[in-house]
Scaffold this active site. Sequence first.
Site, PDB file in Angstrom:
ATOM      1  N   ASP A 219     -10.084  11.847 -14.202  1.00  0.00           N
ATOM      2  CA  ASP A 219     -10.528  12.785 -13.176  1.00  0.00           C
ATOM      3  C   ASP A 219     -10.947  14.123 -13.771  1.00  0.00           C
ATOM      4  O   ASP A 219     -10.512  14.503 -14.853  1.00  0.00           O
ATOM      5  CB  ASP A 219      -9.404  13.024 -12.150  1.00  0.00           C
ATOM      6  CG  ASP A 219      -8.103  13.491 -12.813  1.00  0.00           C
ATOM      7  OD1 ASP A 219      -7.759  12.938 -13.858  1.00  0.00           O
ATOM      8  OD2 ASP A 219      -7.466  14.424 -12.290  1.00  0.00           O
ATOM      9  N   GLU A 220     -11.794  14.790 -13.043  1.00  0.00           N
ATOM     10  CA  GLU A 220     -12.103  16.209 -13.232  1.00  0.00           C
ATOM     11  C   GLU A 220     -12.421  16.613 -14.679  1.00  0.00           C
ATOM     12  O   GLU A 220     -11.650  17.314 -15.324  1.00  0.00           O
ATOM     13  CB  GLU A 220     -10.927  17.054 -12.714  1.00  0.00           C
ATOM     14  CG  GLU A 220     -10.704  16.891 -11.237  1.00  0.00           C
ATOM     15  CD  GLU A 220      -9.514  17.667 -10.724  1.00  0.00           C
ATOM     16  OE1 GLU A 220      -9.640  18.301  -9.675  1.00  0.00           O
ATOM     17  OE2 GLU A 220      -8.446  17.645 -11.359  1.00  0.00           O
TER      18      GLU A 220
END
Length: 488
Positions: A302-303
């Site tokens: 993620d991210e």
Amino acid sequence: MTTLPLLPIPRSAVRLPGSAVLGPGTTVIAPAGLEPVTARLARRLGAALGTPVPVRTDTAGPAAAPGGPTHVRLVLDATADGDDEAYTLTVDDAGVLATASGTTGLRHATTALLQLAEASATHGAAITLPGVRVEDAPRYPWRGFMLDVARHFQDVPTVLAVLEVMADLRLNRLHLHLSDDQGWRVALESHPELAERSSGTEVGGGPGGCYSAAELRTIVETAADLGIVVVPEIDVPGHVNAMLHAVGELNPDGMPTDAYTGIEVGFSGLHADLPATEPFLRDVLTEVATLTGGPWVHLGGDECPTMAHAEYAQLVRVAADAIRSAERAPIGWQEAATTGAVDVVQVWDLRSGTDAVLTAARDGARVLMSPAPHTYLDLKYDADFPLGLEWAGHVPLRQAYEWDPEDVLPGLDPGAIEGVEACLWTETVTCPDDLWALALPRLAAVAEVAWSPRDSRDWADARERLADIARRWTADGLAWTRTPDVDW
Ligand code: TNX
């Protein structure tokens, strides 16, 4: 009692004439090999009755002799429903009978029975259970809870208490977020410097902590006894400052980064072109897979806003490949859908990036539903709640309950949905009381979404059942939140 105190609500519950009275002399009768299940049932029934409930290993015989005490009989029935999570539970004048094709179904039957029994228990008195026939099986195979032990470390007793609550809600996957920018939480033989240098930090500058291999084994084995699989997550290629702080060679200048105890996201990243990166990922993911033993390893993903997509995809593929080499299935947050490298994609952010999830699902990926506005238990209940974040708004109890996995991503084949997972990120969780205040009662709401048929769910009815099962949390001293929308 109009509504039975069962949560998640079963597929079918038909009231029968008669009742079963549990009291002195009540025995749990079960075939051999069900020890963790029968021991837990007997311990909890005994506590509710105020008298010990013995377990007898037996396979045949009548449930109750006329005029004698009422027994609880668990029966393995090979001809029962092929779903090994399915069970039936019958309560009538002959006693209590649970049947299922295997241990998992019988375990669920015992958790349902405990909810019925504990709701009508007054310590020290016999318990009268109303006549009922419950036929039940879960909607989804994956009913999870993610606990972030990286932002604030959660010690072993806390995790074991979480497992107990999960088991009562028929949840079956504990996803442990074991690493992030702020800390590293598992001691590894292949890279002891990770725990040595990066476990003593957490958000806000607290002492942190980490699990030894033996402690992680305790968590995994306790979970297994409760029918729960531990899914470890090592978050890469972003959210990696704890790694970069511990292992200098993972940085272009060869120098460890500073420790980080803030709550910003998206600033740290691995480097695909450094020679240390790939062997490091392989060592770490292989060892974590071995330590936890389950079929899945979560690689995060993620991210990573500042990393070029080609580098991101390369690193996710290396991680996924290491997990496959360890004969485990890789899982990633939804961003990893863009790489085609993971078997299960966990949806969390409905603001962007969902097209790649649809594509991955068409290519055969399974989809795990954790939409933040419904399942992020670290978000505040309302603006006044003292704990929690607000980036995706507030999550009142009713919002954690009233949603459906099939409505999250328009265009997604419902058959691609593997299940539902609630997530508790711990940026604001500094102690077990904080954890329970955010997790309960919303975890119960999400558990029903994961287990029960869509058309059986009803908010007015759930409010009553939530109040019933919350008595258990009170008895266990958990600091759950009395939300204003339920008459607790
Ligand atoms: C987003 S969800 C994150 C986490 C934060 C969380 C806070 C996801 C895959 N990443 O790093 O802790 O929001 O709600």
